[in-house]
Design an enzyme around this catalytic site. Structure first.
Site, mmCIF file in Angstrom:
data_model
loop_
_atom_site.group_PDB
_atom_site.id
_atom_site.type_symbol
_atom_site.label_atom_id
_atom_site.label_comp_id
_atom_site.label_asym_id
_atom_site.label_seq_id
_atom_site.Cartn_x
_atom_site.Cartn_y
_atom_site.Cartn_z
ATOM 1 N N GLY A 70 0.811 -1.219 0.000
ATOM 2 C CA GLY A 70 0.000 0.000 0.000
ATOM 3 C C GLY A 70 0.840 1.262 0.000
ATOM 4 N N CYS A 71 1.925 1.263 0.754
ATOM 5 C CA CYS A 71 2.796 2.442 0.834
ATOM 6 C C CYS A 71 3.527 2.681 -0.476
ATOM 7 C CB CYS A 71 3.762 2.315 2.008
ATOM 8 S SG CYS A 71 2.898 2.235 3.593
ATOM 9 N N SER A 72 3.941 1.605 -1.131
ATOM 10 C CA SER A 72 4.594 1.739 -2.427
ATOM 11 C C SER A 72 3.605 2.251 -3.475
ATOM 12 C CB SER A 72 5.196 0.403 -2.866
ATOM 13 O OG SER A 72 6.287 0.072 -2.032
ATOM 14 N N ALA A 75 2.995 5.978 -2.875
ATOM 15 C CA ALA A 75 4.146 6.777 -3.310
ATOM 16 C C ALA A 75 4.175 6.909 -4.831
ATOM 17 C CB ALA A 75 5.447 6.158 -2.800
#
Length: 178
Positions: A70-72, A75
């Site tokens: 999710g963070c990738s 970003a």
């Protein structure tokens, strides 16, 4: 026994639903100033929020952990839309409790070198009330739009990354129109 994974998935979904992350800083509150280490395009530097605000609004988005799915994805979505943020006069800064050494690689691979990511130490995490309650040492997923005055202009706090980029972009575009 086949029901256990389904029940565990449902419990995890409930924890990470919109109720899982609740930002304490309200619209109009003064954003705490800070200085920390960050990285952009693989290069480290010192980042001070008040210096960034001199150039215009800042989208300060907190994410739990570099290189998680999710963070990738979040970003990459910010990177894909960075020209729109710049056109609205805003600076995007990603923040996590990860050490800056981890963020150096993240800034190149997932952020495509297009915006800074910085390490949120305990003081920053506390000041912005973004500690992930169920995982100490990590931040929840909260996006703040901070006006050049240093006041919170918009907050989006939800563990799903979907919607953070779209909503913060709309907020900075609305600020530009005023």
């Amino acid at each position: 026994m086949k029901r256990l994974p389904i029940l565990l998935a449902a419990a995890a979904a409930a924890l990470f639903s919109s109720g899982g992350a609740m930002a304490a800083l309200a619209v109009g509150a003064k954003a705490p100033d800070f200085t920390t280490r960050g990285a952009q395009a693989g290069k480290t530097f010192t980042l001070t929020l008040s210096h960034q605000l001199k150039r215009g609004p800042v989208v300060l988005y907190f994410f739990p952990k570099a290189f998680t799915p999710g963070c990738s994805a979040e970003a990459r979505e910010f990177a894909e839309n960075i020209d729109k943020f710049k056109a609205a006069g805003a600076t995007v800064i990603g923040m996590s409790a990860d050490p800056v050494d981890d963020l150096v690689a993240f800034s190149t691979k997932e952020c495509a070198g297009k915006f800074a990511v910085a390490s949120a130490g305990p003081g920053i995490v506390s000041g912005y009330d973004v500690a992930l309650k169920m995982r100490p040492g990590m931040t929840d997923r909260t996006s703040y739009v901070i006006a050049p005055s240093g006041r919170i202009a918009f907050v989006h706090s939800e563990m799903s990354y979907a919607g953070h980029v779209k909503s913060t972009l709309a907020a900075v575009e609305a600020m530009k129109g005023k």
